[in-house]
Enzyme design. Structure first.
Site, PDB file in Angstrom:
ATOM      1  N   GLN A  24       0.888  -1.158   0.000  1.00  0.00           N
ATOM      2  CA  GLN A  24       0.000   0.000   0.000  1.00  0.00           C
ATOM      3  C   GLN A  24       0.925   1.206   0.000  1.00  0.00           C
ATOM      4  OE1 GLN A  24      -3.118   0.239  -0.301  1.00  0.00           O
ATOM      5  NE2 GLN A  24      -4.166  -1.525   0.594  1.00  0.00           N
ATOM      6  N   SER A  25       0.599   2.189  -0.835  1.00  0.00           N
ATOM      7  CA  SER A  25       1.538   3.292  -1.019  1.00  0.00           C
ATOM      8  C   SER A  25       1.872   4.034   0.263  1.00  0.00           C
ATOM      9  CB  SER A  25       0.986   4.286  -2.022  1.00  0.00           C
ATOM     10  OG  SER A  25       0.717   3.635  -3.212  1.00  0.00           O
ATOM     11  N   THR A  26       0.847   4.414   1.005  1.00  0.00           N
ATOM     12  CA  THR A  26       1.126   5.257   2.162  1.00  0.00           C
ATOM     13  C   THR A  26       0.615   4.588   3.412  1.00  0.00           C
ATOM     14  OG1 THR A  26      -0.971   6.384   1.963  1.00  0.00           O
ATOM     15  CG2 THR A  26       0.862   7.338   0.761  1.00  0.00           C
ATOM     16  N   GLY A  65       3.202   0.768   3.011  1.00  0.00           N
ATOM     17  CA  GLY A  65       3.502   2.162   3.360  1.00  0.00           C
ATOM     18  C   GLY A  65       4.603   2.766   2.521  1.00  0.00           C
TER      19      GLY A  65
END
Ligand code: ZN
Length: 696
Positions: A24-26, A65
């Site tokens: 998940q990107s962030t 993240g």
């Protein structure tokens, strides 16, 4: 699950592991977008359905993240690529596989490796075999689409931000003293204490005209300045702390305090090693600047004037201050000096005196930031000179001669060593011959003995060839000693170096480069005396001690010899006469100026030399009144008689006031009718002779 999917999965694939990559990107997505994470973990069931046992499905989720824009910081993705390239992966699973990598290069590299190691790729749409052209084409397209999607998203966001910024509606974190109200309008912070602190800062700068003086004023009055915490658990809290110079500069340079909306004062750029670099943009290139967009503490004119004042003060700052390449300034150790007290790098300041620049080394970084006194301040001329002498000494002909003679000594031993090595070769030769003869003599039918003897012979032959090679190698190395012309060149360097160093035509910049070739750094410590710890390139160290240089008043002091001379001259001459005599001899005062009567008088007073009047009185000279009483004439008559040489007077000041020698047993008397000039003749001659003797 379609049969097509099962067709692609072969037994060979099932023998290897399945890798499920989750990202998940962030961090916010990790917490909020649980659905997607759940879908990603659900892929595991697909792998089970295709025939992979539960325990051979490996989940890589260490990149949760992390953004997919580049593989550089993504440990998990790198691990995935490693596993695939080692051939351990039978299948790679990912939700929308193209999201494995948002960067085309990373994605295509993964495809390539999967094709080479015959690993499959699986996403929610199906199974792909990158070794098949059609599948690879499809996967490649998916990757390109994904990158394009990222680009469009970013462009849309960026465009939105820019549009908002151009209407001055973009919400940007306000600096201290400004705050967004409930209608998203920027207003002055309602906290009166904060407002007053900011106003005081601007007022102080207006009054003093210097950021440094502003820091000093706050410090002297023990005033604190507010700061808002932007990170961590105390986010949003107001903290009061000591005002620093960088903070003052940030506030003075920020146009938002003048009520202007600005966007694009700095750009970020990625460097080759992946770091972000922030570049300040000149005012003309700011993206958006809307003066009067909201409330402010100062007017736009004030802001611009502050910028001008700051810029003018910055002009006074030299560039010759940091750890930096050699520049033209004469401070030879610029950029090489460390502070022996706090370990900071020391900077250079120049003073102009007698038409020359004199360097001074300072440790002032901390002092500047907090308006405290400098840590250390040491005049540089003596230090530069000492280092110059040290280098000239280090590269002297004697030092090099020693080094070369050591080399010669080693060369003599080379022949001894070679003889020893020759012996070793002969011995190995003998042993090899012996082994050969033993082997020849054995009965060929006795296989066991013959084999072991042959092995021994071979081993001896190997030893022989190794010994020979070793000897050759050593001889080759020994041949690399210095030839005669090379020695001469090195010795010439030793004589050239001091000449080059002392040549006034050698620019300081070149001298500095020479220092940098020889020295690593120098640590300075000022105590009872100045201590220099010098580190040469290559690790050698040396410590020098220099006496503290004289203070500036000591430097301007008139030399003691001159003072002694004045003391002597006072016995015979008045101040103007002494000044003339000293000037004629070419002597100068401590400040390098010519002597004057007043200056001699001042020296007499400050060194408590006995005044000329007292000296003459001590030698028994009489005042004009005493003389008048002895001769029975009036005071005016005494001076007239002195002028005509009837009596001898000695001037004690520049008004020609005199003290008189005792006239003796036969003093001149009033003699009516004889002209004074005729009476004086003989006396005047004798007096002149005496004056000459005094001077000599
Ligand atoms: Zn220091």
């Amino acid at each position: 699950m379609s049969s097509d999917m099962h067709q692609k999965v072969k037994a060979a694939h099932l023998q290897r592991n399945a890798y499920l990559y989750i990202r998940q990107s962030t961090l916010r997505q990790v917490f909020e977008n649980c659905e997607s994470t759940k879908r990603q973990y659900a892929l595991r069931q697909k792998a089970v359905a295709l025939g992979w046992p539960e325990d051979r499905i490996i989940v890589i989720d260490s990149d949760l993240g992390q953004s997919g824009a580049s593989a550089a910081d993504r440990e998990g993705f790198q691990r995935l690529v490693t596993e695939v390239s080692l051939g351990r992966a039978g299948i790679v699973l990912g939700l929308e596989v193209s999201r494995l990598a948002r960067n085309s290069t990373d994605w295509h590299r993964l495809l390539e490796i999967c094709a080479l190691t015959h690993a499959l790729i699986l996403d929610e749409d199906g199974v792909y075999d990158p070794a098949h052209f059609n599948d690879r084409l499809l996967l490649g397209l998916k990757g390109t689409m994904s990158e394009a999607e990222l680009h469009v998203l970013r462009a849309r966001l960026q465009g939105g931000i820019l549009n908002k910024a151009r209407r001055a509606e973009l919400v940007i974190r306000p600096p201290i003293g400004l705050i967004y109200n409930s209608e998203d309008r920027l207003v002055l912070d309602p906290d009166k204490q904060v407002q007053e602190a900011v106003r005081l800062l601007f007022d102080t700068f207006r009054r003093t005209g210097s950021a440094m003086a502003t820091v000093r004023t706050f410090r002297r009055q023990n005033l604190l300045f507010p700061r808002r915490v932007h990170w961590g658990p105390q986010k949003g809290d107001l903290v009061w702390g000591v005002l620093g110079l960088s903070q003052v500069l940030r506030i003075l340079h920020n146009p938002r305090y003048a009520g202007a909306f600005v966007y694009g004062r700095s750009h970020t750029r990625k460097t080759v090693d992946g770091d972000l670099q922030i570049i300040q943009v000149p005012k003309e290139e700011w993206d958006t600047l809307i003066p009067g967009a909201h409330a402010g503490y100062i007017s736009w004119e004030d802001y611009e004037q502050n910028q001008r004042r700051l810029h003018e003060s910055a002009q006074a700052m030299g560039r010759d201050r940091r750890k930096s390449p050699a520049r033209e300034g004469p401070a030879l150790l610029q950029g090489l000096i460390l502070c022996g007290r706090c370990g900071e790098r020391m900077t250079v300041r120049y003073h102009c005196r007698e038409g020359r620049l004199w360097p001074e080394y300072l440790c002032q970084r901390d002092g500047i930031e907090h308006a405290r006194p400098k840590c250390q301040q040491i005049p540089g001329a003596r230090i530069d000179q000492a280092i110059g002498e040290l280098l000239v000494e280090a590269v002297s002909p004697v030092a090099l001669e020693v080094a070369l003679s050591v080399q010669q000594e080693l060369q003599c031993r080379i022949e001894d060593a070679d003889r020893l090595r020759q012996k070793q070769v002969e011995r190995a030769q003998y042993e090899a011959d012996l082994a050969r003869r033993r082997y020849m003599r054995v009965d060929p039918d006795n296989r066991l003995v013959a084999d072991s003897l042959e092995a021994e012979w071979n081993s001896k032959l190997r030893t022989l060839s190794e010994t020979q090679q070793e000897r050759e190698r050593q001889r080759e190395q020994d041949r690399k000693v210095l030839s005669e012309p090379q020695r001469a060149a090195i010795l010439a360097l030793a004589t050239d170096f001091p000449a080059l160093w002392r040549d006034p035509n050698t620019p300081d910049r070149e001298r500095k480069r020479m220092i940098r070739l020889l020295l690593e750094d120098i640590t300075l410590l000022r105590g009872e005396q100045i201590t220099l710890h010098i580190r040469f390139k290559g690790g050698a160290t040396k410590t020098l001690s220099l006496p503290l240089p004289p203070n500036s008043w000591q430097q301007r002091q008139t030399s003691p010899d001159v003072v002694k001379e004045i003391d002597k001259l006072l016995d015979h001459y008045t101040y103007p006469q002494i000044a003339d005599i000293l000037n004629e001899r070419g002597l100068r005062s401590g400040e390098g100026k010519a002597f004057t009567s007043r200056f001699i008088a001042r020296l007499q007073r400050s060194y408590s030399l006995m005044p000329r009047y007292d000296r003459l009185r001590k030698a028994g000279m009489l005042t004009v009144e005493e003389m008048a009483a002895i001769l029975g004439i009036c005071r005016q008559q005494v001076t007239i008689w002195n002028r005509h040489g009837l009596i001898r007077g000695h001037a004690y000041n520049d008004k020609n006031d005199c003290l008189y020698e005792h006239p003796g047993d036969n003093p001149p008397r009033k003699a009516q009718g004889i002209k004074l000039s005729q009476r004086a003749l003989t006396k005047v001659v004798s007096q002149r002779i005496e004056e000459v003797q005094c001077e000599a």
